[in-house]
Design a protein around this motif. Structure first.
Motif, mmCIF file in Angstrom:
data_model
loop_
_atom_site.group_PDB
_atom_site.id
_atom_site.type_symbol
_atom_site.label_atom_id
_atom_site.label_comp_id
_atom_site.label_asym_id
_atom_site.label_seq_id
_atom_site.Cartn_x
_atom_site.Cartn_y
_atom_site.Cartn_z
ATOM 1 N N ILE A 257 15.752 -35.095 12.274
ATOM 2 C CA ILE A 257 15.337 -34.868 10.991
ATOM 3 C C ILE A 257 15.106 -36.515 10.617
ATOM 4 O O ILE A 257 14.228 -36.783 9.810
ATOM 5 N N THR A 284 18.342 -24.030 7.800
ATOM 6 C CA THR A 284 18.924 -24.950 8.773
ATOM 7 C C THR A 284 17.845 -25.258 9.861
ATOM 8 O O THR A 284 16.891 -24.225 10.131
ATOM 9 N N PHE A 291 18.587 -27.629 5.589
ATOM 10 C CA PHE A 291 17.276 -28.145 6.077
ATOM 11 C C PHE A 291 16.376 -27.692 4.570
ATOM 12 O O PHE A 291 15.303 -28.241 4.918
#
Length: 304
Positions: A257, A284, A291
C-alpha cells in the motif's frame, strides 16, 4: 556394370552441384539499415543487417519484414507489435504505400506508436526509390492520436528527434522494500514522459526494483487498469492479481500500500491515494488494513 554405376554416380554428383550453384545464384546478399528504439525508449538507432534476397524479391519489402522481426542487438527494442503482417507494399512515384494488418495499430502508448512509425519511415526511405511513406492498416489510413490521418511521411531527422526525447525525460522516485522488510527505500529512475507521470510511476513499481538490496512490493502479475487524479486524490484501479497473488502478512500488506502511496505522493498534485480492484472498492487487501478509504503519505515507513 561397375562402369555404368560409376558414370551414374558421377552424373548424380554433377546434377547436385549444378542445383546447388543454381540456388546460390538465385540468392544474393544485401545490406539494409533498420531503425529501432533504444531499450530505454530514449533514442532511435540504426542497425545494419545483412540479409539474403531471393531472385524477384523486393528489397524494401524484405527490409520491412526484417524490421518486424525485431533487433538483433539486446540494447534495442522493437515498438512494432510482433503479430503485424505486411499485406502489401506498393512503390510508385517515389511513394511507398505499405498496408499492414490490424495488429500494427495496437500500440501500448503514444511513444511506442511514434517510434514504430519512425522505424518504418526511416527504414524504407533508406532506399533511393522511396522519398515518402504512406501507412495503411487493413486498407485504411492510419490515424494519429488527433484523429487525423498521418498522410505522406518524409524521412525523420533523428538528431533532432533524439535530442527532443532527451529533453522530455524526467526522474521519478519509487519506493521499494529494503532487504530486511523494515523500511521503504527510495529508488530514482529516469523515464520518458510519454504518458501521465502517475501512470508511469505505478507501471514502474509493478516492474519492480533495479537496484540490489531493493525488493518488489507489488505482485508482478498485477496490471494497472486505470489511474486518474481528481482534487488531489489519485484513484488507482488494479487488476484482481493485486489481491489474489499477494503474498499476505501485515507487513507485506503495508509495504504494498505505502510503496504505491508514497511513490505517487512524490508528485505535488497528489495528496491522497484511493484503491480499486477491477473497478470496485475492497474492504481489505490481505486482511489486516482497511483498504476502502483513501491513504495519505506515510513518512515513518521511509528509511532516513
Amino acid at each position: 556394370m561397375k562402369k555404368i554405376f560409376f558414370v551414374l554416380s558421377l552424373l548424380f554428383l554433377c546434377l547436385t552441384l549444378l542445383a546447388s550453384c543454381s540456388t546460390k545464384q538465385a540468392e544474393e546478399k544485401a545490406k539494409v539499415t533498420l531503425y529501432y528504439a533504444s531499450l530505454g525508449n530514449d533514442k532511435i538507432i540504426g542497425e545494419e543487417r545483412e540479409i539474403n534476397l531471393k531472385k524477384g524479391e523486393s528489397l524494401p519489402k524484405k527490409a520491412l519484414e526484417e524490421l518486424i522481426k525485431g533487433p538483433s542487438k539486446p540494447e534495442l527494442r522493437n515498438n512494432i507489435p510482433a503479430e503485424t503482417k505486411i499485406l502489401d507494399l506498393d512503390i510508385k512515384d517515389k511513394i511507398a504505400t505499405v498496408n499492414f494488418s490490424k495488429e500494427f495499430s495496437q500500440f501500448p502508448g503514444i511513444m511506442a506508436e511514434s517510434f514504430a512509425i519512425i522505424s518504418v519511415v526511416n527504414t524504407l526511405t533508406e532506399f533511393p526509390e522511396i522519398e515518402k511513406v504512406h501507412i495503411l492498416v487493413d486498407g485504411k489510413e492510419l490515424l494519429a492520436p488527433s484523429g487525423m490521418p498521418y498522410g505522406l511521411l518524409k524521412r525523420y531527422d533523428l538528431a533532432s528527434i533524439n535530442n527532443s526525447i532527451i529533453m522530455n525525460k524526467t526522474t521519478i522516485t519509487l519506493y521499494f522494500s529494503d532487504d530486511g522488510a523494515n523500511y521503504l527505500v527510495p529508488e530514482y529512475r529516469e523515464v520518458v514522459k510519454d504518458k501521465p507521470l502517475e501512470q508511469i510511476i505505478v507501471e514502474e513499481l509493478i516492474k519492480g526494483p533495479q537496484q540490489p538490496g531493493h525488493y518488489k512490493t507489488i505482485p508482478p502479475e498485477t496490471k494497472l487498469l486505470s489511474i486518474k487524479v481528481e482534487n488531489g486524490t489519485a484513484v488507482v484501479n488494479f487488476s484482481k492479481e493485486l489481491k489474489t497473488k499477494h503474498w499476505g502478512g501485515s507487513t507485506g500488506e503495508a509495504f504494498t500500500i505505502f510503496s504505491i502511496v508514497n511513490s505517487l505522493t512524490e508528485l505535488p498534485e497528489i495528496k491522497k491515494v484511493e484503491f480499486l480492484i477491477e473497478g470496485k472498492k475492497e474492504e481489505t487487501l490481505a486482511g489486516h488494513m482497511i483498504f476502502s478509504e483513501p491513504f495519505t503519505r506515510n513518512e515513518n515507513m521511509i528509511k532516513k
